[in-house]
Design a protein around this motif. Structure first.
Motif, PDB file in Angstrom:
ATOM      1  N   ALA A 165      45.281 -35.737  34.283  1.00 15.33           N
ATOM      2  CA  ALA A 165      45.827 -34.538  33.650  1.00 15.33           C
ATOM      3  C   ALA A 165      44.822 -33.393  33.637  1.00 15.33           C
ATOM      4  O   ALA A 165      43.613 -33.611  33.724  1.00 15.33           O
ATOM      5  CB  ALA A 165      46.246 -34.859  32.217  1.00 15.33           C
ATOM      6  N   GLU A 168      42.798 -29.274  29.653  1.00 17.85           N
ATOM      7  CA  GLU A 168      43.355 -28.800  28.380  1.00 17.85           C
ATOM      8  C   GLU A 168      44.372 -29.796  27.807  1.00 17.85           C
ATOM      9  O   GLU A 168      44.567 -29.855  26.592  1.00 17.85           O
ATOM     10  CB  GLU A 168      43.987 -27.414  28.539  1.00 17.85           C
ATOM     11  CG  GLU A 168      45.144 -27.333  29.513  1.00 17.85           C
ATOM     12  CD  GLU A 168      44.688 -26.966  30.931  1.00 17.85           C
ATOM     13  OE1 GLU A 168      45.540 -26.466  31.698  1.00 17.85           O
ATOM     14  OE2 GLU A 168      43.496 -27.163  31.234  1.00 17.85           O
ATOM     15  N   VAL A 169      45.021 -30.560  28.674  1.00 19.60           N
ATOM     16  CA  VAL A 169      45.953 -31.582  28.205  1.00 19.60           C
ATOM     17  C   VAL A 169      45.177 -32.764  27.629  1.00 19.60           C
ATOM     18  O   VAL A 169      45.553 -33.334  26.598  1.00 19.60           O
ATOM     19  CB  VAL A 169      46.889 -32.041  29.351  1.00 19.60           C
ATOM     20  CG1 VAL A 169      47.762 -33.205  28.898  1.00 19.60           C
ATOM     21  CG2 VAL A 169      47.765 -30.885  29.815  1.00 19.60           C
ATOM     22  N   ASP A 171      42.299 -32.472  26.268  1.00 20.05           N
ATOM     23  CA  ASP A 171      41.818 -31.946  24.986  1.00 20.05           C
ATOM     24  C   ASP A 171      42.875 -32.121  23.901  1.00 20.05           C
ATOM     25  O   ASP A 171      42.545 -32.468  22.755  1.00 20.05           O
ATOM     26  CB  ASP A 171      41.459 -30.463  25.128  1.00 20.05           C
ATOM     27  CG  ASP A 171      40.118 -30.251  25.786  1.00 20.05           C
ATOM     28  OD1 ASP A 171      39.374 -31.228  25.960  1.00 20.05           O
ATOM     29  OD2 ASP A 171      39.808 -29.097  26.135  1.00 20.05           O
ATOM     30  N   TYR A 172      44.135 -31.871  24.245  1.00 24.77           N
ATOM     31  CA  TYR A 172      45.198 -32.003  23.245  1.00 24.77           C
ATOM     32  C   TYR A 172      45.273 -33.432  22.717  1.00 24.77           C
ATOM     33  O   TYR A 172      45.359 -33.653  21.505  1.00 24.77           O
ATOM     34  CB  TYR A 172      46.556 -31.610  23.826  1.00 24.77           C
ATOM     35  CG  TYR A 172      47.687 -32.168  23.003  1.00 24.77           C
ATOM     36  CD1 TYR A 172      47.896 -31.740  21.686  1.00 24.77           C
ATOM     37  CD2 TYR A 172      48.503 -33.183  23.503  1.00 24.77           C
ATOM     38  CE1 TYR A 172      48.898 -32.291  20.906  1.00 24.77           C
ATOM     39  CE2 TYR A 172      49.502 -33.740  22.729  1.00 24.77           C
ATOM     40  CZ  TYR A 172      49.693 -33.282  21.430  1.00 24.77           C
ATOM     41  OH  TYR A 172      50.677 -33.846  20.650  1.00 24.77           O
ATOM     42  N   MET A 198      44.322 -26.046  18.349  1.00 23.89           N
ATOM     43  CA  MET A 198      45.052 -25.791  19.595  1.00 23.89           C
ATOM     44  C   MET A 198      46.441 -25.253  19.240  1.00 23.89           C
ATOM     45  O   MET A 198      47.411 -26.028  19.136  1.00 23.89           O
ATOM     46  CB  MET A 198      45.153 -27.071  20.423  1.00 23.89           C
ATOM     47  CG  MET A 198      45.869 -26.897  21.751  1.00 23.89           C
ATOM     48  SD  MET A 198      45.745 -28.383  22.785  1.00 23.89           S
ATOM     49  CE  MET A 198      44.079 -28.217  23.444  1.00 23.89           C
ATOM     50  N   TYR A 201      49.676 -26.376  21.276  1.00 21.59           N
ATOM     51  CA  TYR A 201      49.728 -27.817  21.548  1.00 21.59           C
ATOM     52  C   TYR A 201      51.099 -28.279  22.047  1.00 21.59           C
ATOM     53  O   TYR A 201      51.209 -29.258  22.784  1.00 21.59           O
ATOM     54  CB  TYR A 201      49.335 -28.609  20.298  1.00 21.59           C
ATOM     55  CG  TYR A 201      50.327 -28.544  19.158  1.00 21.59           C
ATOM     56  CD1 TYR A 201      51.416 -29.413  19.097  1.00 21.59           C
ATOM     57  CD2 TYR A 201      50.173 -27.626  18.123  1.00 21.59           C
ATOM     58  CE1 TYR A 201      52.321 -29.364  18.057  1.00 21.59           C
ATOM     59  CE2 TYR A 201      51.069 -27.569  17.080  1.00 21.59           C
ATOM     60  CZ  TYR A 201      52.132 -28.432  17.050  1.00 21.59           C
ATOM     61  OH  TYR A 201      53.028 -28.384  16.012  1.00 21.59           O
ATOM     62  N   GLU A 203      52.943 -26.935  24.221  1.00 25.38           N
ATOM     63  CA  GLU A 203      52.975 -26.812  25.681  1.00 25.38           C
ATOM     64  C   GLU A 203      52.330 -28.028  26.334  1.00 25.38           C
ATOM     65  O   GLU A 203      52.771 -28.492  27.394  1.00 25.38           O
ATOM     66  CB  GLU A 203      52.247 -25.542  26.118  1.00 25.38           C
ATOM     67  CG  GLU A 203      52.923 -24.258  25.686  1.00 25.38           C
ATOM     68  CD  GLU A 203      52.169 -23.030  26.158  1.00 25.38           C
ATOM     69  OE1 GLU A 203      51.246 -23.183  26.990  1.00 25.38           O
ATOM     70  OE2 GLU A 203      52.493 -21.928  25.689  1.00 25.38           O
ATOM     71  N   LYS A 204      51.289 -28.554  25.713  1.00 23.32           N
ATOM     72  CA  LYS A 204      50.614 -29.733  26.247  1.00 23.32           C
ATOM     73  C   LYS A 204      51.498 -30.975  26.099  1.00 23.32           C
ATOM     74  O   LYS A 204      51.546 -31.823  26.990  1.00 23.32           O
ATOM     75  CB  LYS A 204      49.279 -29.959  25.528  1.00 23.32           C
ATOM     76  CG  LYS A 204      48.392 -28.710  25.429  1.00 23.32           C
ATOM     77  CD  LYS A 204      48.132 -28.097  26.801  1.00 23.32           C
ATOM     78  CE  LYS A 204      47.178 -26.916  26.749  1.00 23.32           C
ATOM     79  NZ  LYS A 204      47.691 -25.733  26.072  1.00 23.32           N
ATOM     80  N   GLU A 205      52.214 -31.052  24.986  1.00 28.53           N
ATOM     81  CA  GLU A 205      53.162 -32.147  24.797  1.00 28.53           C
ATOM     82  C   GLU A 205      54.248 -32.097  25.861  1.00 28.53           C
ATOM     83  O   GLU A 205      54.646 -33.119  26.423  1.00 28.53           O
ATOM     84  CB  GLU A 205      53.810 -32.053  23.411  1.00 28.53           C
ATOM     85  CG  GLU A 205      52.921 -32.478  22.266  1.00 28.53           C
ATOM     86  CD  GLU A 205      53.696 -32.577  20.977  1.00 28.53           C
ATOM     87  OE1 GLU A 205      54.545 -31.689  20.720  1.00 28.53           O
ATOM     88  OE2 GLU A 205      53.478 -33.537  20.223  1.00 28.53           O
ATOM     89  N   PHE A 207      54.004 -30.777  28.820  1.00 26.91           N
ATOM     90  CA  PHE A 207      53.434 -31.151  30.117  1.00 26.91           C
ATOM     91  C   PHE A 207      53.461 -32.667  30.281  1.00 26.91           C
ATOM     92  O   PHE A 207      53.874 -33.181  31.332  1.00 26.91           O
ATOM     93  CB  PHE A 207      51.997 -30.645  30.232  1.00 26.91           C
ATOM     94  CG  PHE A 207      51.331 -31.039  31.529  1.00 26.91           C
ATOM     95  CD1 PHE A 207      51.356 -30.191  32.624  1.00 26.91           C
ATOM     96  CD2 PHE A 207      50.688 -32.275  31.663  1.00 26.91           C
ATOM     97  CE1 PHE A 207      50.761 -30.555  33.825  1.00 26.91           C
ATOM     98  CE2 PHE A 207      50.092 -32.643  32.853  1.00 26.91           C
ATOM     99  CZ  PHE A 207      50.141 -31.778  33.942  1.00 26.91           C
TER     100      PHE A 207
END
Length: 217
Positions: A165, A168-169, A171-172, A198, A201, A203-205, A207
């Protein structure tokens, strides 16, 4: 939390709020959330999950089957694999000289485990200072149903596939699990804490929900 139902482990998170009944939700990746009224005992939560054990295990098996559907992977020098959100030729990630396909598979997985451990270690050090928390230990594991977890003993675990990944993902997921050191449930306080570090966050979920199945060997 987790229970064993007909020789299958069901893992789930519990969210407490001002509601009248217990609700059980499972997302497309197999993550289970039990939404319970404030003050609900752990025994009652366990009983509710057990009552729905058959449906939950059947759904988990269906998700695992989809996840396990073979996808063509070219284990040769020009085969492409994800690392930190970008595609690389296999020979850019590991030594491919004079190795069989099985040896390439084994070495590639070792590469991801090693890479993930190094990256996660660095990110934990950075974010636990910001969050003012301290974990006991962490390890990298292989999991089909979760990206990370935090135990009551402050031991963190992370899925080796996170190495595929974007940073930044990763990191989440690190922030998410570190926040569980002070907020074991996904209540409002927990999400406020995640959002304080964050703000995007969700957006990371998203992804992980959209691309998680492609992050595999």
């Amino acid at each position: 939390m987790k229970i064993e139902f007909e020789n299958q482990i069901i893992e789930f998170n519990v969210e407490y709020a001002n509601r009248k009944k217990i609700y059980i939700q499972m997302d497309s990746l197999g993550f289970i959330t039990v939404k319970a009224p404030n003050g609900t005992t752990e025994e009652n939560v366990m009983r509710a999950v057990e009552q729905h054990g058959k449906q939950l295990t059947q759904r988990l098996q269906q998700i695992a089957k989809v996840r396990d559907t073979p996808k063509t992977k070219e284990y040769q020098e020009q085969g492409k694999f994800l690392h930190l959100g970008k595609e690389y030729f296999l020979h850019e990630l590991i030594d491919t000289a004079d190795l069989s396909e099985e040896e390439l598979k084994i070495n590639l997985k070792k590469f991801y485990f090693s890479s993930c451990k190094k990256i996660i270690g660095e990110r934990i050090k950075r974010y636990q200072e910001q969050l003012k928390v301290k974990h006991k230990s962490f390890e990298i594991e292989e999991s089909r149903t979760k990206w990370g977890s935090c135990s009551s003993s402050k031991k963190l675990t992370f899925n080796y596939r996170l190495a595929m990944a974007p940073l930044e993902v990763i990191d989440y997921v690190v922030i998410h699990e570190l926040c569980h050191l002070t907020h074991m449930n996904h209540d409002r306080s927990f999400w406020r804490r995640v959002g304080s570090i964050m703000p995007d966050y969700k957006e990371k979920e998203e992804f992980l929900a959209r691309h998680g199945q492609a992050m595999t060997l």
